[in-house]
Design an enzyme around this catalytic site. Sequence first.
Site, PDB file in Angstrom:
ATOM      1  N   ASP A  86       0.561  -1.252   0.128  1.00 38.93           N
ATOM      2  CA  ASP A  86       0.200   0.036  -0.018  1.00 38.93           C
ATOM      3  C   ASP A  86       0.943   1.251  -0.028  1.00 38.93           C
ATOM      4  O   ASP A  86       2.047   1.199   0.354  1.00 38.93           O
ATOM      5  CB  ASP A  86      -0.830  -0.006   1.112  1.00 38.93           C
ATOM      6  N   ASP A 118       8.675   4.653  -1.030  1.00 39.67           N
ATOM      7  CA  ASP A 118       7.973   3.900   0.078  1.00 39.67           C
ATOM      8  C   ASP A 118       6.919   3.238  -0.318  1.00 39.67           C
ATOM      9  O   ASP A 118       5.709   3.665  -0.464  1.00 39.67           O
ATOM     10  CB  ASP A 118       7.844   5.040   1.106  1.00 39.67           C
ATOM     11  N   GLU A 152      -0.041  -1.554   5.871  1.00 43.56           N
ATOM     12  CA  GLU A 152       1.199  -0.897   6.580  1.00 43.56           C
ATOM     13  C   GLU A 152       0.895   0.650   6.905  1.00 43.56           C
ATOM     14  O   GLU A 152       1.174   1.182   8.253  1.00 43.56           O
ATOM     15  CB  GLU A 152       2.668  -0.932   5.939  1.00 43.56           C
ATOM     16  N   GLU A 153       0.406   1.254   5.744  1.00 43.58           N
ATOM     17  CA  GLU A 153       0.232   2.996   6.190  1.00 43.58           C
ATOM     18  C   GLU A 153      -0.890   2.861   7.278  1.00 43.58           C
ATOM     19  O   GLU A 153      -1.158   4.259   7.666  1.00 43.58           O
ATOM     20  CB  GLU A 153       0.073   3.524   4.878  1.00 43.58           C
TER      21      GLU A 153
HETATM   22 ZN   LIG Z   1       6.644   2.359   4.175  1.00 44.93          ZN
END
Ligand SMILES: [Zn+2]
Length: 452
Positions: A86, A118, A152-153
């Site tokens: 993500d 990222d 993750e975000e």
């Molecule tokens: Zn990251």
Amino acid sequence: MSVEKFIAKIEQDKEIYVEFLRTLIQSDSVNPPGNEKNVALVIEEFLKDVNIKTEIFPFGNNRANLIAYLNENFEGKNLLYNGHMDVVPPGFEKDWKYPPLSALVKRNKIIYGRGSSDMKSGLAAMAIALKVLKELDLNLTGNLIFNAVADEETHGKFGTGWCIDNPLKSINCDFAVIGEPTGLNPLPKAIIVGEKGHLIIKIRTHGISGHSSMPAISENAIYMMSKIIENLDKIDEYVPKSEPPIKLEKLKKLLAVTFPNENIFNRILEEQPEIESLLQALINFTKALTMIKGGIKENVIPDFCEAVLDVRPLPGQQVEPITEALKKLIRDDVGYLVKDDSTIPPGEVFVEIEIVTATEGSYWQKWEESDELNDFYELVETIYEKKPLYFLLPGSADSQYLRNDGYCPQTILFGPGKSRVAHAIDEHIEILDFMRAIKVYAIFAYKFLSKK
Ligand SMILES: [Zn+2]
């Protein structure tokens, strides 16, 4: 197999790898809402032609986690590569030089796009490392497990958290790398051995509304919030002292490794206040008020105001004493009722505290004793032609799921990209950095899994 042969093999397929990364960037996985399955399908397709076993675990609306294995044997050493699929929202598209989903290549050197740093470049590099090892058919004694995760975000519970508790639970993990961008410009690449926690607290003041022409009979919730904000620094006195995992002097030594000598390092430290503030953030918990809203009309005294406090505890620091400290200052220094003290009668003035997220920090205690980590360090130095540094992260990633509760304390963060462009407008990745990361991941896995 020699390092040179690996490098030659990887360089030979450079164009294919760059195209694979571009396709990942072009696959929309903005979180919220996520849509990580778009990315998982591209990875599955990429790994399919060399017969790598890939499993996709769908959930929610078009979301998924993915696990792929080098082989079917989990009895030897297991190396885990983890990367999230993500990305954060791009913000206003017109602010970008190139559209955030374009993955535009500039001068054959840089790829632009949301997630390029990222961390779709780290994610792609890990998938490629797995494919390279499979193609070379090296008869390794251990297994490489590649875990592409969602969520993750938004704190990772449905991604890495879920994978550790489900498909990965029965698999022993001997070493893990999370491919987050660890370029700490202007410093060289970092190998991250610990990271801070993340606590998000909503503070809500409940006052009494009224006509703004007669303010005295109301209780203005914005003024209430203002009093809390004025006193916020008292938290620092009330929170019990917590020892940082690495003390300031040691952190400076870790940084100094990357400078030619101590004098130059000390000069840079004086000239660059950013480095000093980074160091301070790594030895203290920090707090920042990041959002505020209140009021419904220009002539109405607001009876409600809400602010968001973002707190970053140190690894090992408990969350509860921090929220208790906040309540104490609201009660004792500002003089308001805090809702969970008692039942609040109607029409009463009070303050409500809500913990939105509480993510713990984590730290690999014994990193200095690890030969494998030393091998990793030396390999990074060879491939990047510069000494990396061991360091801590002031932010937070998914490592707490791996390190805490003992699943795999020996987890590091290392990956292509710079942390400064992550989440920023015009996020980009240098193709050179991406190619180097592929080499590090592939060669390290080969060396790690060849050892008995
Ligand atoms: Zn990251």
